[in-house]
Design an enzyme around this catalytic site. Sequence first.
Site, mmCIF file in Angstrom:
data_model
loop_
_atom_site.group_PDB
_atom_site.id
_atom_site.type_symbol
_atom_site.label_atom_id
_atom_site.label_comp_id
_atom_site.label_asym_id
_atom_site.label_seq_id
_atom_site.Cartn_x
_atom_site.Cartn_y
_atom_site.Cartn_z
ATOM 1 N N HIS A 1 38.751 48.956 45.337
ATOM 2 C CA HIS A 1 37.566 48.671 44.488
ATOM 3 C C HIS A 1 36.161 48.874 45.239
ATOM 4 O O HIS A 1 35.467 49.615 44.567
ATOM 5 C CB HIS A 1 37.604 47.192 44.184
ATOM 6 C CG HIS A 1 36.745 46.828 43.290
ATOM 7 N ND1 HIS A 1 36.450 46.871 41.783
ATOM 8 C CD2 HIS A 1 35.505 46.189 43.762
ATOM 9 C CE1 HIS A 1 35.550 46.289 41.442
ATOM 10 N NE2 HIS A 1 34.570 45.815 42.690
ATOM 11 N N GLU A 2 36.127 48.530 46.519
ATOM 12 C CA GLU A 2 34.686 48.451 47.281
ATOM 13 C C GLU A 2 34.580 50.104 47.521
ATOM 14 O O GLU A 2 33.232 50.573 47.397
ATOM 15 C CB GLU A 2 34.612 47.605 48.246
ATOM 16 C CG GLU A 2 34.795 46.101 48.184
ATOM 17 C CD GLU A 2 33.784 45.517 46.948
ATOM 18 O OE1 GLU A 2 32.749 46.152 47.252
ATOM 19 O OE2 GLU A 2 34.085 44.623 46.545
ATOM 20 N N HIS B 1 32.842 51.706 44.545
ATOM 21 C CA HIS B 1 31.429 51.873 44.404
ATOM 22 C C HIS B 1 30.739 52.861 45.333
ATOM 23 O O HIS B 1 29.964 53.620 44.890
ATOM 24 C CB HIS B 1 30.901 50.405 44.971
ATOM 25 C CG HIS B 1 31.395 49.148 43.874
ATOM 26 N ND1 HIS B 1 31.076 49.382 42.612
ATOM 27 C CD2 HIS B 1 31.976 47.824 44.283
ATOM 28 C CE1 HIS B 1 31.726 48.387 42.143
ATOM 29 N NE2 HIS B 1 31.790 47.257 43.083
ATOM 30 N N ASP C 1 30.870 48.235 38.719
ATOM 31 C CA ASP C 1 31.549 47.228 38.052
ATOM 32 C C ASP C 1 31.757 47.222 36.614
ATOM 33 O O ASP C 1 30.949 47.446 35.937
ATOM 34 C CB ASP C 1 31.032 45.801 38.460
ATOM 35 C CG ASP C 1 31.479 45.470 39.964
ATOM 36 O OD1 ASP C 1 32.435 45.480 40.285
ATOM 37 O OD2 ASP C 1 30.413 44.751 40.442
#
Length: 188
Positions: free
Chosen positions: A120-121, A124, A130
């Site tokens: 997920h990170e 970014h 998000d």
Amino acid sequence: MIVRKAARVAVAALGLLLPLVGVAAPTAAAQPQALARTLYYDTSQAQEFAADWDKAAANWNSSVSNVRLVKRGSGTPTNIRVLADDGWPRAYVSSLGNGTVYMGRQAVEQGYHRPRITTHEIGHILGLPDRRTGLCADLMSGSSAPTSCRNELPNAAERAQVERNFAGSLAGVEVRAAGYSGVECFVY
């Protein structure tokens, strides 16, 4: 009249010779392949989470083709700095493909799946925001999905967005970051 007749003879002759020349349509192998941008990540300060960041890189590398995540070697530039701390996981994005990510132990202690957090990170850094949908199928839903969620792969829309983000004139170029200014921060 003579010109027309000569033109017809020339066209007919070319029509007979063309199959002998062996003109063929270009094959798929002859088509140029899009080159992936290479981003280097550094886990030297990831502490006990280094393997989770390697898993995140593998997840993205198996999901998209326009960008490749490679663990930084000696003398290699760093695009993505990876750190660990006791806070909440987060990403500071300085530009597309560049930034600093943190694996915060707070989310791990609450039961969130470590490879999901790291993938997920990295999302970014690859340009994804998000999306607090609460759905496990949405990687970028982050902590809005339940702690029982073990999905660590981007969905079709997330993959397509990353492909678009890294398509075009910068494809094939190794991206090297000079530093990290922390322009944008995303918290898991």
